[in-house]
Design an enzyme around this catalytic site. Structure first.
Site, PDB file in Angstrom:
ATOM      1  N   SER A   1       0.842  -1.189   0.000  1.00 28.63           N
ATOM      2  CA  SER A   1       0.000   0.000   0.000  1.00 28.63           C
ATOM      3  C   SER A   1       0.877   1.238   0.000  1.00 28.63           C
ATOM      4  CB  SER A   1      -0.894   0.007   1.240  1.00 28.63           C
ATOM      5  OG  SER A   1      -1.530   1.255   1.420  1.00 28.63           O
TER       6      SER A   1
ATOM      7  N   TYR B   1      -0.145  -0.165  10.596  1.00 29.98           N
ATOM      8  CA  TYR B   1      -0.497  -0.575   9.233  1.00 29.98           C
ATOM      9  C   TYR B   1       0.645  -0.261   8.274  1.00 29.98           C
ATOM     10  CZ  TYR B   1      -3.159  -1.002   4.866  1.00 29.98           C
ATOM     11  OH  TYR B   1      -3.591  -1.374   3.619  1.00 29.98           O
TER      12      TYR B   1
END
Length: 314
Positions: free
Chosen positions: A161, A187
């Site tokens: 990501s 994350y």
């Protein structure tokens, strides 16, 4: 990391997974898509099935996977779509999946994940995002190495990501045992780990013909955001300067995964990071595009491999 000319393709941010897979014949090839029961996982699996692959949806919720498999079979006409249980946060579940796999594996799409969750830990004490997004996929890929080598030209897709830009891997406190827990830092760390895995796996496994690349699928509204409110998403997009950027559809979000998994343009290419169906350039400050230098660092990639191995095999 494989060094060479940056890869350029005719596809764009608007291309769909089916468009990328068009004209590619995967008959006789076997693929596993983790998280294949929802979101971009379904569309990745659909595109692979449309090209003739035998596809296994590796999912935490088998009933959801069965619904997705039936729908994929109905839309592609390919009945070689199956479901297998897999909980990436549970090493025993990963071990069972590996033990029951038989024969070569041509494509492994490490797609499943959780994003910006509240602080949670596995029974071993591992931070949940790192455990699910990285450690589970690391255990899966290393466990399936012989099956991948037997394919003689396998590819691993490591879905990362742009959030990797939020944090390198903090080797001094991966599991937030001393620093305050912050969902987006956790994350981001896990997504950096996904890229570092591609770098080191490509180095270690190139002699087996295994190619590993990482990617950012884009901004897609799926159940990945179940822990994030609309207000939080809007705030983060405004903060990053991308408030006016358009969301991708799941079909568009899966396109870069399918490119990395199937495109002949990536033959011989490993250890790289892609976004919008192109190889990404270096990150430029003030943007949310490109790849961070720390995510491609070979020393960090080697260190993460060792740490991951020691964590899973204390």
């Amino acid at each position: 990391m494989t060094i060479g000319t940056p890869v350029s393709t005719p596809f764009t941010a608007q291309s769909t997974a089916l468009e990328v897979a068009a004209g590619i014949d995967l008959t006789g090839r076997r693929a596993v898509v983790t998280g294949g029961g929802s979101g971009i996982g379904v569309e990745t699996a659909r595109a692979l099935a449309s090209a003739g692959a035998d596809v296994t949806l590796a999912v935490r919720k088998p009933e959801q996977g069965e619904r997705a498999a039936a729908e994929i079979i109905g839309t592609t006409g390919n009945d070689r779509v199956s479901v297998a249980p897999l909980d990436l946060a549970d090493p025993a579940s990963v071990a069972t999946f590996v033990a029951t796999w038989d024969g070569p594996l041509h494509i492994l799409v490490n797609n499943a994940g959780i994003m910006a969750s509240p602080e949670m830990r596995t029974p071993q004490g591992w931070e949940m995002q790192f455990a699910t997004n990285h450690l589970g996929h690391f255990a899966l890929a290393t466990g399936l190495r012989q099956a991948l080598a037997a394919a003689q030209g396998a590819r691993i897709v490591s879905v990362s990501s742009a959030a990797h830009l939020r944090s390198p891997v903090d080797f001094d406190d991966i599991n937030f045992e001393r620093r305050a827990y912050e969902p987006w830092a956790a994350y981001g760390q896990s997504k950096t780990a996904n890229i570092l895995f591609a770098v080191e796996a490509s180095r270690r496994w190139s002699d087996d013909g295994i190619l590993v690349n990482a990617l950012h699928p884009g901004a897609i509204q799926t159940n990945l955001q179940r822990y994030v409110t609309e207000e939080e998403l809007a705030r983060l997009r405004a903060q990053s300067g991308s408030a006016t950027a358009s969301w991708k559809t799941p079909e568009q979000g899966a396109a870069t995964s399918v490119l990395v998994a199937t495109s002949p343009l990536l033959d011989g290419v490993g250890g790289r990071y892609f976004e919008d169906c192109q190889q990404a350039g270096p990150h430029q400050p003030g943007t949310r595009t490109g790849v961070a230098t720390y995510a491609l660092d070979p020393e960090s990639a080697h260190r993460l491999w060792d740490v991951s191995t020691q964590t899973l095999n204390p």
